[in-house]
Design a protein around this motif. Structure first.
Motif, PDB file in Angstrom:
ATOM      1  N   GLY A  13       0.820  -1.221   0.000  1.00 52.85           N
ATOM      2  CA  GLY A  13       0.000   0.000   0.000  1.00 52.85           C
ATOM      3  C   GLY A  13       0.847   1.262   0.000  1.00 52.85           C
ATOM      4  N   GLY A  14       0.175   2.401   0.160  1.00 55.79           N
ATOM      5  CA  GLY A  14       0.846   3.705   0.068  1.00 55.79           C
ATOM      6  C   GLY A  14       1.970   3.870   1.079  1.00 55.79           C
ATOM      7  N   PHE A  15       1.663   3.744   2.365  1.00 55.39           N
ATOM      8  CA  PHE A  15       2.708   3.903   3.382  1.00 55.39           C
ATOM      9  C   PHE A  15       3.701   2.752   3.302  1.00 55.39           C
ATOM     10  N   GLY A  16       3.172   1.537   3.108  1.00 53.25           N
ATOM     11  CA  GLY A  16       4.020   0.347   3.144  1.00 53.25           C
ATOM     12  C   GLY A  16       5.127   0.406   2.110  1.00 53.25           C
ATOM     13  N   THR A  33       5.530  -7.714   3.202  1.00 55.46           N
ATOM     14  CA  THR A  33       4.420  -8.664   3.250  1.00 55.46           C
ATOM     15  C   THR A  33       3.102  -7.946   2.970  1.00 55.46           C
ATOM     16  N   ASP A  34       2.186  -8.677   2.361  1.00 50.60           N
ATOM     17  CA  ASP A  34       0.860  -8.105   2.100  1.00 50.60           C
ATOM     18  C   ASP A  34      -0.091  -9.255   1.763  1.00 50.60           C
ATOM     19  N   LEU A  35      -1.363  -8.973   1.951  1.00 51.05           N
ATOM     20  CA  LEU A  35      -2.424  -9.906   1.564  1.00 51.05           C
ATOM     21  C   LEU A  35      -2.555  -9.960   0.041  1.00 51.05           C
ATOM     22  N   ASN A  86       4.149  -2.745  11.946  1.00 50.63           N
ATOM     23  CA  ASN A  86       2.742  -3.156  11.829  1.00 50.63           C
ATOM     24  C   ASN A  86       1.976  -2.040  11.133  1.00 50.63           C
ATOM     25  N   ASN A  87       1.865  -2.184   9.814  1.00 51.46           N
ATOM     26  CA  ASN A  87       1.311  -1.102   8.998  1.00 51.46           C
ATOM     27  C   ASN A  87       0.002  -1.492   8.298  1.00 51.46           C
ATOM     28  N   ALA A  88      -0.246  -2.796   8.115  1.00 53.09           N
ATOM     29  CA  ALA A  88      -1.447  -3.213   7.366  1.00 53.09           C
ATOM     30  C   ALA A  88      -2.687  -2.650   8.046  1.00 53.09           C
ATOM     31  N   ALA A 152     -15.072   2.134  14.660  1.00 54.88           N
ATOM     32  CA  ALA A 152     -14.257   0.915  14.706  1.00 54.88           C
ATOM     33  C   ALA A 152     -12.812   1.241  14.340  1.00 54.88           C
ATOM     34  N   TYR A 153     -12.651   2.086  13.330  1.00 54.28           N
ATOM     35  CA  TYR A 153     -11.291   2.475  12.918  1.00 54.28           C
ATOM     36  C   TYR A 153     -10.582   3.173  14.079  1.00 54.28           C
ATOM     37  N   ALA A 154     -11.273   4.167  14.666  1.00 53.29           N
ATOM     38  CA  ALA A 154     -10.671   4.917  15.775  1.00 53.29           C
ATOM     39  C   ALA A 154     -10.385   3.997  16.958  1.00 53.29           C
ATOM     40  N   SER A 156      -9.848   0.795  16.845  1.00 54.36           N
ATOM     41  CA  SER A 156      -8.731  -0.108  16.520  1.00 54.36           C
ATOM     42  C   SER A 156      -7.397   0.612  16.707  1.00 54.36           C
ATOM     43  N   LYS A 157      -7.353   1.889  16.336  1.00 48.93           N
ATOM     44  CA  LYS A 157      -6.084   2.631  16.428  1.00 48.93           C
ATOM     45  C   LYS A 157      -5.792   3.045  17.871  1.00 48.93           C
ATOM     46  N   ALA A 158      -6.847   3.382  18.622  1.00 47.74           N
ATOM     47  CA  ALA A 158      -6.651   3.668  20.052  1.00 47.74           C
ATOM     48  C   ALA A 158      -6.160   2.403  20.745  1.00 47.74           C
ATOM     49  N   ILE A 185      -3.910  13.110   7.996  1.00 49.75           N
ATOM     50  CA  ILE A 185      -4.487  12.752   6.691  1.00 49.75           C
ATOM     51  C   ILE A 185      -3.406  12.745   5.617  1.00 49.75           C
ATOM     52  N   CYS A 186      -3.234  11.600   4.971  1.00 52.95           N
ATOM     53  CA  CYS A 186      -2.230  11.456   3.915  1.00 52.95           C
ATOM     54  C   CYS A 186      -2.901  10.871   2.687  1.00 52.95           C
ATOM     55  N   LYS A 187      -2.433  11.307   1.536  1.00 50.72           N
ATOM     56  CA  LYS A 187      -3.066  10.843   0.291  1.00 50.72           C
ATOM     57  C   LYS A 187      -2.532   9.472  -0.119  1.00 50.72           C
ATOM     58  N   THR A 188      -3.337   8.473   0.111  1.00 50.71           N
ATOM     59  CA  THR A 188      -3.023   7.116  -0.370  1.00 50.71           C
ATOM     60  C   THR A 188      -4.343   6.547  -0.887  1.00 50.71           C
ATOM     61  N   ASN A 189      -4.305   5.324  -1.396  1.00 51.04           N
ATOM     62  CA  ASN A 189      -5.544   4.679  -1.850  1.00 51.04           C
ATOM     63  C   ASN A 189      -6.590   4.670  -0.754  1.00 51.04           C
TER      64      ASN A 189
HETATM   65  N1  LIG Z   1      -3.605   7.279   4.630  1.00 53.22           N
HETATM   66  C1  LIG Z   1      -3.844   7.902   5.737  1.00 53.22           C
HETATM   67  O1  LIG Z   1      -4.261   9.081   5.751  1.00 53.22           O
HETATM   68  C2  LIG Z   1      -3.575   7.234   7.054  1.00 53.22           C
HETATM   69  C3  LIG Z   1      -3.612   8.033   8.202  1.00 53.22           C
HETATM   70  C4  LIG Z   1      -3.358   7.433   9.433  1.00 53.22           C
HETATM   71  C5  LIG Z   1      -3.063   6.095   9.513  1.00 53.22           C
HETATM   72  N2  LIG Z   1      -3.053   5.335   8.382  1.00 53.22           N
HETATM   73  C6  LIG Z   1      -2.725   3.914   8.559  1.00 53.22           C
HETATM   74  O2  LIG Z   1      -1.577   3.612   7.799  1.00 53.22           O
HETATM   75  C7  LIG Z   1      -1.590   2.236   7.385  1.00 53.22           C
HETATM   76  C8  LIG Z   1      -1.341   2.137   5.893  1.00 53.22           C
HETATM   77  O3  LIG Z   1      -2.371   2.862   5.235  1.00 53.22           O
HETATM   78  P1  LIG Z   1      -2.277   3.318   3.709  1.00 53.22           P
HETATM   79  O4  LIG Z   1      -2.837   4.683   3.655  1.00 53.22           O
HETATM   80  O5  LIG Z   1      -0.936   3.029   3.166  1.00 53.22           O
HETATM   81  O6  LIG Z   1      -3.378   2.343   3.076  1.00 53.22           O
HETATM   82  P2  LIG Z   1      -3.357   1.442   1.756  1.00 53.22           P
HETATM   83  O7  LIG Z   1      -4.771   1.034   1.565  1.00 53.22           O
HETATM   84  O8  LIG Z   1      -2.630   2.141   0.662  1.00 53.22           O
HETATM   85  O9  LIG Z   1      -2.456   0.182   2.214  1.00 53.22           O
HETATM   86  C9  LIG Z   1      -2.886  -0.775   3.142  1.00 53.22           C
HETATM   87  C10 LIG Z   1      -2.265  -2.112   2.775  1.00 53.22           C
HETATM   88  O10 LIG Z   1      -2.659  -3.086   3.758  1.00 53.22           O
HETATM   89  C11 LIG Z   1      -2.925  -4.298   3.074  1.00 53.22           C
HETATM   90  N3  LIG Z   1      -3.828  -5.146   3.860  1.00 53.22           N
HETATM   91  C12 LIG Z   1      -5.160  -4.973   4.100  1.00 53.22           C
HETATM   92  N4  LIG Z   1      -5.634  -5.994   4.811  1.00 53.22           N
HETATM   93  C13 LIG Z   1      -4.593  -6.836   5.053  1.00 53.22           C
HETATM   94  C14 LIG Z   1      -4.452  -8.069   5.734  1.00 53.22           C
HETATM   95  N5  LIG Z   1      -5.506  -8.667   6.312  1.00 53.22           N
HETATM   96  N6  LIG Z   1      -3.229  -8.644   5.777  1.00 53.22           N
HETATM   97  C15 LIG Z   1      -2.159  -8.059   5.184  1.00 53.22           C
HETATM   98  N7  LIG Z   1      -2.239  -6.896   4.507  1.00 53.22           N
HETATM   99  C16 LIG Z   1      -3.436  -6.295   4.442  1.00 53.22           C
HETATM  100  C17 LIG Z   1      -3.571  -3.882   1.771  1.00 53.22           C
HETATM  101  O11 LIG Z   1      -3.503  -4.919   0.789  1.00 53.22           O
HETATM  102  C18 LIG Z   1      -2.744  -2.639   1.406  1.00 53.22           C
HETATM  103  O12 LIG Z   1      -1.653  -2.976   0.579  1.00 53.22           O
HETATM  104  C19 LIG Z   1      -2.947   1.688   7.835  1.00 53.22           C
HETATM  105  O13 LIG Z   1      -2.805   0.992   9.041  1.00 53.22           O
HETATM  106  C20 LIG Z   1      -3.769   2.952   8.046  1.00 53.22           C
HETATM  107  O14 LIG Z   1      -4.815   2.763   8.965  1.00 53.22           O
HETATM  108  C21 LIG Z   1      -3.292   5.872   7.164  1.00 53.22           C
END
Ligand SMILES: NC(=O)c1ccc[n+]([C@@H]2O[C@H](COP(=O)([O-])OP(=O)(O)OC[C@H]3O[C@@H](n4cnc5c(N)ncnc54)[C@H](O)[C@@H]3O)[C@@H](O)[C@H]2O)c1
Length: 255
Positions: A13-16, A33-35, A86-88, A152-154, A156-158, A185-189
Motif C-alpha cells: 500500500g501507500g505507506f508500506g 508482506t501483504d495480503l 505493523n502497517n497493514a 471501529a477504525y478509531a 482499533s487505532k486507540a 491525513i495522507c493521500k493514499t488509496n
Molecule cells: N492514509 C492515511 O491518511 C492514514 C492516516 C493514518 C493512519 N493510516 C494507517 O496507515 C496504514 C497504511 O495505510 P495506507 O494509507 O498506506 O493504506 P493502503 O490502503 O494504501 O495500504 C494498506 C495495505 O494493507 C494491506 N492489507 C489490508 N488488509 C490486510 C491483511 N488482512 N493482511 C495483510 N495486509 C493487508 C492492503 O492490501 C494494502 O496494501 C494503515 O494501518 C492505516 O490505517 C493511514
C-alpha cells in the motif's frame, strides 16, 4: 556484520511501499508482506527488483499465515529479524445509527488491531532470541481524537496505541522497543476511497487543507516513512512506548 531484516506488513500500500523503500535505503533487507499478491508484484517492479527486497503473501488476521510467513522469511532470507512495522490496515465507514455496521466494524478491528497482535506475537519471538528489536506500529490521529463514522477504525487505532504501550512494558526488558506513529491525513488509496465519499472535499480541497492543517498540505507516505525509519533505526532503547502524532500540526488547529 549480520544483515538486519525489517518486516513490513501492508507493504503493497501507500505507506508500506514508502516505508519499504526507506528501510532499503538505509541498508536493511526488507521482508515486504501483504495480503495482496498483485500489490507485492507491483512493489517489486517499482523497486526494480532490489536485491535486498523479498516479498511474502501474508494475511495479518490469520495467525497461521503469519507463522508460515515468519518461517519462510527466516529460512529464505540471510540475517536476523530486528524490525517489525505493523502497517497493514483498512478503513471502513460504519455509522452506528444508520447502518447495520457490526460486520464491517469487526473486520476493521480484526485487520488493524488483531493483525498487529498476531504479528507482534510471532516476530517478537525472533527478536527476543537476539535481545534486540524495534517494533513500530502505524496508528492514526483517529485513535486519539475519534472519527465520526469511523468508530471501529478509531477504536482499533486507540487499541493499537495502548497495545504499543503495553508491549513496550513487556518487551522493554528484552531490549525490544515498541513505539507508535499516529499520522494525520495522507493521500493514499485508503484516503482516496474515504474522500470519494465526501464530494465536497475534492471540490474545495486546497482551501480545506489550508484551513485545517497548519503546514498547509496533506501528509505523504514519505513523511510517514521518514519517522518510521527514525524509530526503526534508533540505537537507544530509551525511546520506548513513545506515540508520535504526525499530522502537520492539525491537532492544535490553525487559529
Ligand atoms: N492514509 C492515511 O491518511 C492514514 C492516516 C493514518 C493512519 N493510516 C494507517 O496507515 C496504514 C497504511 O495505510 P495506507 O494509507 O498506506 O493504506 P493502503 O490502503 O494504501 O495500504 C494498506 C495495505 O494493507 C494491506 N492489507 C489490508 N488488509 C490486510 C491483511 N488482512 N493482511 C495483510 N495486509 C493487508 C492492503 O492490501 C494494502 O496494501 C494503515 O494501518 C492505516 O490505517 C493511514
Amino acid at each position: 556484520m549480520t544483515q538486519q531484516i525489517a518486516v513490513v506488513t501492508g507493504a503493497g500500500g501507500g505507506f508500506g511501499a514508502a516505508i519499504t523503500q526507506a528501510l532499503l535505503d538505509v541498508g536493511y533487507a526488507v521482508a515486504a508482506t501483504d495480503l495482496n499478491a498483485q500489490a507485492l508484484h507491483d512493489l517489486r517492479a517499482h523497486l526494480q527488483q532490489h536485491p535486498r527486497l523479498s516479498t511474502f503473501e501474508m494475511d495479518v488476521t490469520d495467525a497461521a499465515s503469519v507463522e508460515q510467513a515468519a518461517q519462510a522469511i527466516s529460512q529464505s532470507m540471510d540475517g536476523v529479524i530486528t524490525v517489525l512495522v505493523n502497517n497493514a490496515g483498512i478503513i471502513g465507514r460504519a455509522y452506528c445509527i444508520a447502518e447495520k455496521s457490526i460486520d464491517l466494524s469487526r473486520q476493521v478491528i480484526d485487520v488493524n488491531l488483531t493483525g498487529a497482535f498476531n504479528c507482534t506475537a510471532v516476530f517478537s519471538r525472533y527478536m527476543a532470541r537476539n535481545k534486540y528489536g524495534r517494533i513500530v506500529n502505524i496508528a492514526s490521529v483517529a485513535g486519539i481524537w475519534g472519527a465520526a463514522g469511523g468508530a471501529a477504525y478509531a477504536a482499533s487505532k486507540a487499541g493499537l496505541i495502548k497495545a504499543s504501550e503495553s508491549w513496550a512494558r513487556e518487551l522493554g526488558p528484552l531490549n525490544i522497543s515498541v513505539t507508535a506513529v499516529a499520522p494525520g491525513i495522507c493521500k493514499t488509496n485508503m484516503l482516496n476511497k474515504f474522500v470519494d465519499e465526501e464530494a465536497q472535499m475534492s471540490a474545495d480541497e486546497a482551501k480545506l487543507v489550508k484551513s485545517i492543517v497548519p503546514v498547509g498540505r496533506w501528509g505523504t507516505p514519505d513523511d510517514v516513512a521518514e519517522v518510521v525509519t527514525f524509530l526503526a533505526t534508533c540505537k537507544t532503547n530509551y525511546l520506548n512506548a513513545a506515540v508520535i502524532a504526525m499530522d502537520g500540526g492539525m491537532r492544535v488547529g490553525t487559529l
